[in-house]
Design a protein around this motif. Structure first.
Motif, short mmCIF file in Angstrom:
data_model
loop_
_atom_site.label_atom_id
_atom_site.label_comp_id
_atom_site.label_asym_id
_atom_site.label_seq_id
_atom_site.Cartn_x
_atom_site.Cartn_y
_atom_site.Cartn_z
N PHE A 137 0.83 -1.21 0.00
CA PHE A 137 0.00 0.00 0.00
C PHE A 137 0.86 1.25 0.00
O PHE A 137 0.58 2.22 -0.71
CB PHE A 137 -0.95 0.01 1.21
CG PHE A 137 -2.11 -0.91 1.04
CD1 PHE A 137 -3.07 -0.68 0.07
CD2 PHE A 137 -2.25 -2.03 1.85
CE1 PHE A 137 -4.14 -1.53 -0.11
CE2 PHE A 137 -3.32 -2.88 1.69
CZ PHE A 137 -4.27 -2.64 0.71
N GLU A 138 1.92 1.24 0.80
CA GLU A 138 2.81 2.41 0.87
C GLU A 138 3.45 2.67 -0.50
O GLU A 138 3.53 3.80 -0.97
CB GLU A 138 3.88 2.17 1.93
CG GLU A 138 4.66 3.41 2.29
CD GLU A 138 5.64 3.18 3.43
OE1 GLU A 138 6.42 4.09 3.69
OE2 GLU A 138 5.62 2.09 4.05
N GLN A 139 3.88 1.59 -1.17
CA GLN A 139 4.47 1.73 -2.50
C GLN A 139 3.45 2.26 -3.50
O GLN A 139 3.77 3.12 -4.32
CB GLN A 139 5.02 0.39 -2.97
CG GLN A 139 6.26 -0.05 -2.25
CD GLN A 139 6.77 -1.39 -2.75
OE1 GLN A 139 6.28 -1.94 -3.73
NE2 GLN A 139 7.76 -1.93 -2.06
N LEU A 140 2.23 1.74 -3.44
CA LEU A 140 1.18 2.17 -4.36
C LEU A 140 0.88 3.65 -4.20
O LEU A 140 0.83 4.40 -5.17
CB LEU A 140 -0.09 1.34 -4.14
CG LEU A 140 -1.31 1.76 -4.97
CD1 LEU A 140 -1.03 1.58 -6.45
CD2 LEU A 140 -2.54 0.98 -4.54
N PHE A 141 0.67 4.10 -2.94
CA PHE A 141 0.36 5.50 -2.70
C PHE A 141 1.52 6.41 -3.11
O PHE A 141 1.30 7.48 -3.68
CB PHE A 141 -0.04 5.74 -1.24
CG PHE A 141 -1.37 5.15 -0.90
CD1 PHE A 141 -2.49 5.41 -1.68
CD2 PHE A 141 -1.51 4.30 0.19
CE1 PHE A 141 -3.72 4.86 -1.37
CE2 PHE A 141 -2.74 3.75 0.50
CZ PHE A 141 -3.85 4.03 -0.28
N LYS A 142 2.74 5.99 -2.86
CA LYS A 142 3.91 6.78 -3.24
C LYS A 142 3.99 6.88 -4.77
O LYS A 142 4.26 7.94 -5.32
CB LYS A 142 5.18 6.13 -2.67
CG LYS A 142 6.43 6.93 -2.88
CD LYS A 142 6.45 8.13 -1.98
CE LYS A 142 7.79 8.81 -2.04
NZ LYS A 142 7.79 10.10 -1.41
N ALA A 143 3.71 5.76 -5.46
CA ALA A 143 3.74 5.76 -6.92
C ALA A 143 2.68 6.68 -7.49
O ALA A 143 2.92 7.42 -8.45
CB ALA A 143 3.56 4.34 -7.45
#
Length: 187
Positions: A137-143
């Motif tokens: 989730f953290e990677q998705l939101f950052k992307a």
């Protein structure tokens, strides 16, 4: 190693730059020295080596090469003569390196870590990667956040989105890569 790894290049060479023209003619700089021995200026970068200094340097290279091939021979359980036969700066594919005894087997980082743990007699071990991987989730939101910023910047710069997308995809690829055609003409 991987089957396609470039393995080998067992060789030694030395270079001492001669900056005489660059320093004196281009920059107007000159060296002054007081000698403490006959070959004390062997490392001066503003002059070439004389015959004696060349022999000294070649002997140093030969000694380093001899030491290195002994270490490789011991580590690979080969004779030093065999190492010298396959050395002298030659390079091999992973497959060739396995055939001649320069590698033990095929595999990547995970295989190597597992093999090292086995060799050390470890029954339990863990691998920690730094920086620590972010959760999905953290990677998705950052992307998504970066994608919005990038799109705004691209609109302002006129760089087509497909150029940026193909460039950013390259960092995620593994192994041998080649992309053709490639254009730097963004207009």
């Amino acid at each position: 190693a991987e089957r396609s790894s470039i393995t080998g290049s067992i060789g030694v060479f030395a270079m001492i730059p001669n900056t005489q023209d660059a320093f004196s003619k281009t920059l107007g700089l000159n060296y002054e020295s007081v000698n403490s021995g006959q070959q004390s200026e062997i490392w001066r970068p503003d002059q070439g080596l004389n015959e004696t200094q060349q022999r000294i340097m070649q002997n140093m290279v030969n000694n380093i090469y001899d030491d290195f091939t002994q270490i490789v021979a011991r580590g690979r359980k080969l004779t030093q003569d065999r190492v010298k036969e396959i050395a002298e700066g030659r390079v091999y594919s992973g497959v060739q390196a396995k055939e001649i005894g320069l590698i033990d087997g095929f595999g990547g980082l995970d295989y190597s870590v597992h093999a090292a743990a086995q060799k050390a007699g470890l029954k339990a071990y863990r691998v920690t990667e730094f920086p620590e991987a972010k959760d999905g989730f953290e990677q998705l939101f950052k992307a998504l956040e970066m994608n919005a910023l990038v799109q705004k910047s691209l609109k302002a710069s006129g760089v087509p989105m497909e150029i940026l997308k193909s460039s950013s995809d390259l960092k995620n690829w593994e192994g041998i890569q080649m992309r053709i055609p490639w254009s730097t003409d963004y207009r």
